[in-house]
Design an enzyme around this catalytic site. Structure first.
Site, PDB file in Angstrom:
ATOM      1  N   LYS A  22       0.837  -1.210   0.000  1.00 12.09           N
ATOM      2  CA  LYS A  22       0.000   0.000   0.000  1.00 12.09           C
ATOM      3  C   LYS A  22       0.867   1.253   0.000  1.00 12.09           C
ATOM      4  CE  LYS A  22      -1.727   1.476   4.033  1.00 12.09           C
ATOM      5  NZ  LYS A  22      -1.405   2.875   4.399  1.00 12.09           N
ATOM      6  N   ASN A  23       1.842   1.295   0.891  1.00 14.42           N
ATOM      7  CA  ASN A  23       2.603   2.543   1.060  1.00 14.42           C
ATOM      8  C   ASN A  23       3.593   2.801  -0.067  1.00 14.42           C
ATOM      9  OD1 ASN A  23       1.089   2.969   3.284  1.00 14.42           O
ATOM     10  ND2 ASN A  23       2.688   2.446   4.769  1.00 14.42           N
ATOM     11  N   CYS A 116      -5.065  12.280  13.011  1.00 12.49           N
ATOM     12  CA  CYS A 116      -5.718  10.967  12.822  1.00 12.49           C
ATOM     13  C   CYS A 116      -5.868  10.375  14.222  1.00 12.49           C
ATOM     14  CB  CYS A 116      -4.883  10.076  11.901  1.00 12.49           C
ATOM     15  SG  CYS A 116      -3.386   9.514  12.661  1.00 12.49           S
ATOM     16  N   ARG A 121      -0.570  14.849  12.796  1.00 16.58           N
ATOM     17  CA  ARG A 121       0.278  14.390  11.695  1.00 16.58           C
ATOM     18  C   ARG A 121       0.849  15.626  10.996  1.00 16.58           C
ATOM     19  NH1 ARG A 121      -1.243   9.084  10.179  1.00 16.58           N
ATOM     20  NH2 ARG A 121       0.660   9.036   8.927  1.00 16.58           N
ATOM     21  N   ASP A 304       4.297   0.558  12.384  1.00 17.73           N
ATOM     22  CA  ASP A 304       3.075  -0.042  11.811  1.00 17.73           C
ATOM     23  C   ASP A 304       2.851  -1.475  12.269  1.00 17.73           C
ATOM     24  OD1 ASP A 304       3.297   1.628   8.555  1.00 17.73           O
ATOM     25  OD2 ASP A 304       2.754   2.317  10.555  1.00 17.73           O
ATOM     26  N   ARG A 396      -8.590  -0.522   4.490  1.00 17.53           N
ATOM     27  CA  ARG A 396      -7.718   0.494   3.884  1.00 17.53           C
ATOM     28  C   ARG A 396      -6.376  -0.120   3.501  1.00 17.53           C
ATOM     29  NH1 ARG A 396      -7.305   6.130   6.932  1.00 17.53           N
ATOM     30  NH2 ARG A 396      -5.838   6.284   5.219  1.00 17.53           N
TER      31      ARG A 396
HETATM   32  C1  EPZ Z   1       4.335   6.860   6.556  1.00 14.44           C
HETATM   33  O1  EPZ Z   1       3.563   7.926   7.084  1.00 14.44           O
HETATM   34  C2  EPZ Z   1       3.373   5.693   6.424  1.00 14.44           C
HETATM   35  N1  EPZ Z   1       2.290   6.045   5.514  1.00 14.44           N
HETATM   36  C3  EPZ Z   1       2.796   5.331   7.795  1.00 14.44           C
HETATM   37  O2  EPZ Z   1       2.008   4.161   7.623  1.00 14.44           O
HETATM   38  C4  EPZ Z   1       3.949   5.000   8.738  1.00 14.44           C
HETATM   39  O3  EPZ Z   1       3.414   4.756  10.030  1.00 14.44           O
HETATM   40  C5  EPZ Z   1       4.932   6.173   8.790  1.00 14.44           C
HETATM   41  O4  EPZ Z   1       5.389   6.490   7.458  1.00 14.44           O
HETATM   42  C6  EPZ Z   1       6.156   5.870   9.646  1.00 14.44           C
HETATM   43  O5  EPZ Z   1       6.810   4.767   9.145  1.00 14.44           O
HETATM   44  C7  EPZ Z   1       2.514   6.009   4.182  1.00 14.44           C
HETATM   45  O6  EPZ Z   1       3.600   5.695   3.728  1.00 14.44           O
HETATM   46  C8  EPZ Z   1       1.364   6.375   3.312  1.00 14.44           C
HETATM   47  P1  EPZ Z   1       6.457  10.127   8.688  1.00 14.44           P
HETATM   48  P2  EPZ Z   1       4.197   9.419   7.120  1.00 14.44           P
HETATM   49  O7  EPZ Z   1       6.429  11.398   7.938  1.00 14.44           O
HETATM   50  O8  EPZ Z   1       5.001   9.657   5.909  1.00 14.44           O
HETATM   51  C9  EPZ Z   1       6.714  13.219  12.266  1.00 14.44           C
HETATM   52  C10 EPZ Z   1       0.111   2.811   7.795  1.00 14.44           C
HETATM   53  O9  EPZ Z   1      -0.350   2.258   8.796  1.00 14.44           O
HETATM   54  N2  EPZ Z   1       6.638  14.231  11.200  1.00 14.44           N
HETATM   55  O10 EPZ Z   1       7.635   9.220   8.536  1.00 14.44           O
HETATM   56  O11 EPZ Z   1       3.105  10.357   7.450  1.00 14.44           O
HETATM   57  C11 EPZ Z   1       5.388  12.501  12.472  1.00 14.44           C
HETATM   58  O12 EPZ Z   1       4.552  13.232  13.356  1.00 14.44           O
HETATM   59  C12 EPZ Z   1       0.596   4.236   7.873  1.00 14.44           C
HETATM   60  O13 EPZ Z   1       0.276   2.251   6.680  1.00 14.44           O
HETATM   61  C13 EPZ Z   1       6.825  15.570  11.515  1.00 14.44           C
HETATM   62  O14 EPZ Z   1       7.032  15.920  12.673  1.00 14.44           O
HETATM   63  O15 EPZ Z   1       5.162   9.283   8.389  1.00 14.44           O
HETATM   64  C14 EPZ Z   1       5.814  11.189  13.071  1.00 14.44           C
HETATM   65  O16 EPZ Z   1       6.045  11.337  14.450  1.00 14.44           O
HETATM   66  C15 EPZ Z   1       0.250   4.875   9.200  1.00 14.44           C
HETATM   67  N3  EPZ Z   1       6.750  16.499  10.531  1.00 14.44           N
HETATM   68  C16 EPZ Z   1       7.148  10.911  12.373  1.00 14.44           C
HETATM   69  O17 EPZ Z   1       7.603  12.170  11.869  1.00 14.44           O
HETATM   70  C17 EPZ Z   1       6.518  16.132   9.216  1.00 14.44           C
HETATM   71  O18 EPZ Z   1       6.488  17.034   8.336  1.00 14.44           O
HETATM   72  C18 EPZ Z   1       7.035   9.916  11.234  1.00 14.44           C
HETATM   73  O19 EPZ Z   1       6.218  10.467  10.247  1.00 14.44           O
HETATM   74  C19 EPZ Z   1       6.334  14.783   8.915  1.00 14.44           C
HETATM   75  C20 EPZ Z   1       6.412  13.839   9.915  1.00 14.44           C
END
Ligand code: EPZ
Length: 419
Positions: A22-23, A116, A121, A304, A396
């Site tokens: 998915k991702n 969420c 996020r 995840d 999803r």
């Molecule tokens: C991706 O989300 C995945 N989604 C998530 O999977 C996964 O949990 C996550 O990466 C972490 O591995 C997709 O790929 C579509 P991040 P993403 O930006 O990109 C902070 C699932 O279950 N952050 O790596 O949104 C954030 O708050 C989903 O399939 C900032 O602070 O994750 C978090 O604490 C859920 N500022 C950490 O970084 C930003 O601008 C990781 O977020 C962006 C992120």
């Protein structure tokens, strides 16, 4: 509303095919906006999030066709550069269109994703990276309005190896003027595949899979085809479910090299594993040992899988500790597990699991995708029947999950649980 009714106590046995990631799809699909023409994505799973991404791209004017796991995206006729709040709030990955629209058209308007079920996020790292590339960013009425006559390569250092920010910045930098060095980039396999796909489209990227990416901007890109990698989170969810039910399961079309840390955890708690190039077999005939797990960016233990692992550790006599350093509030599954008799204490971002006590089936409510998977695993090991309500969350990210579990001998059926 629909739910699943599960009768616990059946060890999972047999073989199951893992679907495309998915991702990976949610990053590859927006990347097609960078080049006009017909792009072909193979091994695409039928998931709600994929349908939402298709809806988003069609709203921009693309034409999409998904048939038998192949998604064709024609980006020749993009006529809108706006992602509405309704779509972005439904699926945060919609935010991925910001970078490619900015790179190809010099402007984009994307709703802020909001929060969420497991907390805020933020997207500050995405916006800071795009601003470093020369984009003007305005926040107005809950929307990001971005403009850039020409993006220019530069050096960007991410405070945190954000998957989404790495993807957005990468998709913007490939068409920027000059070279970009992206430090502390995410190394997740889905980001590596995005980079490989961009290279297949004509981009120049070095360092994929490492925390430092070196991108040389090019004038234009061309459509390409790609075979989506297996979903490592789906794969590990089935391995954990098989181990929790003391079964023996082989997952096929899987990549063990994407799951090294998880496989090490499974072995440490007593699972026997055998792997080939595209299969992983787990065999478990005892209760697991307790463990201490801390989530981390790839290649660490994935956030995840934190909920699914917690459900598994309910079986391990003794005390296990699971800490989520990525999403400190990603614990909505715990109150539902406690209603099944789980003995868990939440202290900050650490779940302390007192394992070895029986779980009793009852009706539990899903809150998000991975929490739903944890409740399914709990239902598979609980005494009696468990009804998991709100399975739209699980659909999803898990393709045909009840069929796959039935194939492995689970007693699971879809039920209607009222409006
Ligand atoms: C991706 O989300 C995945 N989604 C998530 O999977 C996964 O949990 C996550 O990466 C972490 O591995 C997709 O790929 C579509 P991040 P993403 O930006 O990109 C902070 C699932 O279950 N952050 O790596 O949104 C954030 O708050 C989903 O399939 C900032 O602070 O994750 C978090 O604490 C859920 N500022 C950490 O970084 C930003 O601008 C990781 O977020 C962006 C992120």
């Amino acid at each position: 509303m629909e739910g699943f009714r599960i009768r616990g106590g059946q060890p999972l046995q047999g073989r199951v095919r893992i679907s495309g990631a998915k991702n990976a799809v949610l990053a590859l699909a927006p990347a097609t906006l960078l080049a006009p023409g017909v792009h072909r994505l193979r091994n695409v799973p039928r998931l709600t999030d994929v349908f939402t991404m298709v809806e988003l791209l069609e709203g921009l004017g693309c034409s999409c066709h998904l048939e038998e796991g192949e998604l064709h995206i024609d980006t020749s006729t993009v006529r809108s550069l706006r992602a509405p709040q309704e779509l972005v709030s439904r699926m945060r990955a919609s935010f991925y269109i910001l970078g490619p629209l900015l790179a190809r058209y010099g402007q984009a308007e994307v709703s802020l994703p909001g929060g969420c079920s497991f907390g805020p996020r933020p997207v500050d790292l995405h916006l800071q990276g795009l601003q470093r590339l020369g984009a003007q960013i305005e926040l107005q009425d809950g929307y990001v309005r971005a403009r850039a006559s020409r993006l220019r390569g530069t050096t960007i250092e991410l405070r945190f190896p954000s998957v989404g920010a790495t993807g957005n910045i990468l998709m913007a930098a490939v068409l920027a003027e000059g070279e970009t060095l992206l430090r502390n980039a995410a190394c997740e396999p889905e980001i590596v595949q995005l980079g490989e796909y961009l290279c297949a489209m004509g981009a120049s990227i070095e360092g994929l899979g490492s925390p430092t990416l070196h991108i040389r901007g090019v004038e234009q890109l061309r459509p390409a085809a790609v075979e989506v990698i297996p979903d490592r989170i789906e794969a590990a969810t089935f391995l954990i479910a098989a181990a929790a039910t003391q079964g023996e399961v082989t997952i096929t079309h899987a990549r063990a090299d994407h799951l090294q840390t998880v496989l090490e955890h499974l072995q440490q708690v007593g699972c026997r594993l055998t792997t080939t190039e595209s299969t992983i077999t787990v065999h478990m005939d005892t209760l697991p040992q307790p463990s201490t797990t801390v989530t981390a960016p790839y290649p660490g233990f994935p956030t995840d899988l934190q909920a699914q692992w917690t459900a598994f550790m309910l079986q391990a006599p003794g005390i296990s500790r699971i800490t989520d350093t990525i999403y400190p509030n990603r614990f909505k599954h715990i109150p539902e597990l406690q209603r099944m008799g789980a003995r868990i204490e939440l202290i900050g971002n650490t779940a302390i699991v007192y394992g070895g006590y029986p779980l009793i089936g009852t009706r539990v409510v899903s809150s998000d995708l991975r929490a739903s998977a944890a409740l399914l695993i709990a239902g598979l090991i609980a005494q009696g029947e468990t009804e998991v309500v709100g399975i739209h969350h699980i659909e999803r990210g898990y393709e045909a999950i009840e069929r796959k579990l039935q194939q492995l001998g689970a007693s699971i059926e879809r039920i209607c649980v009222g409006p």
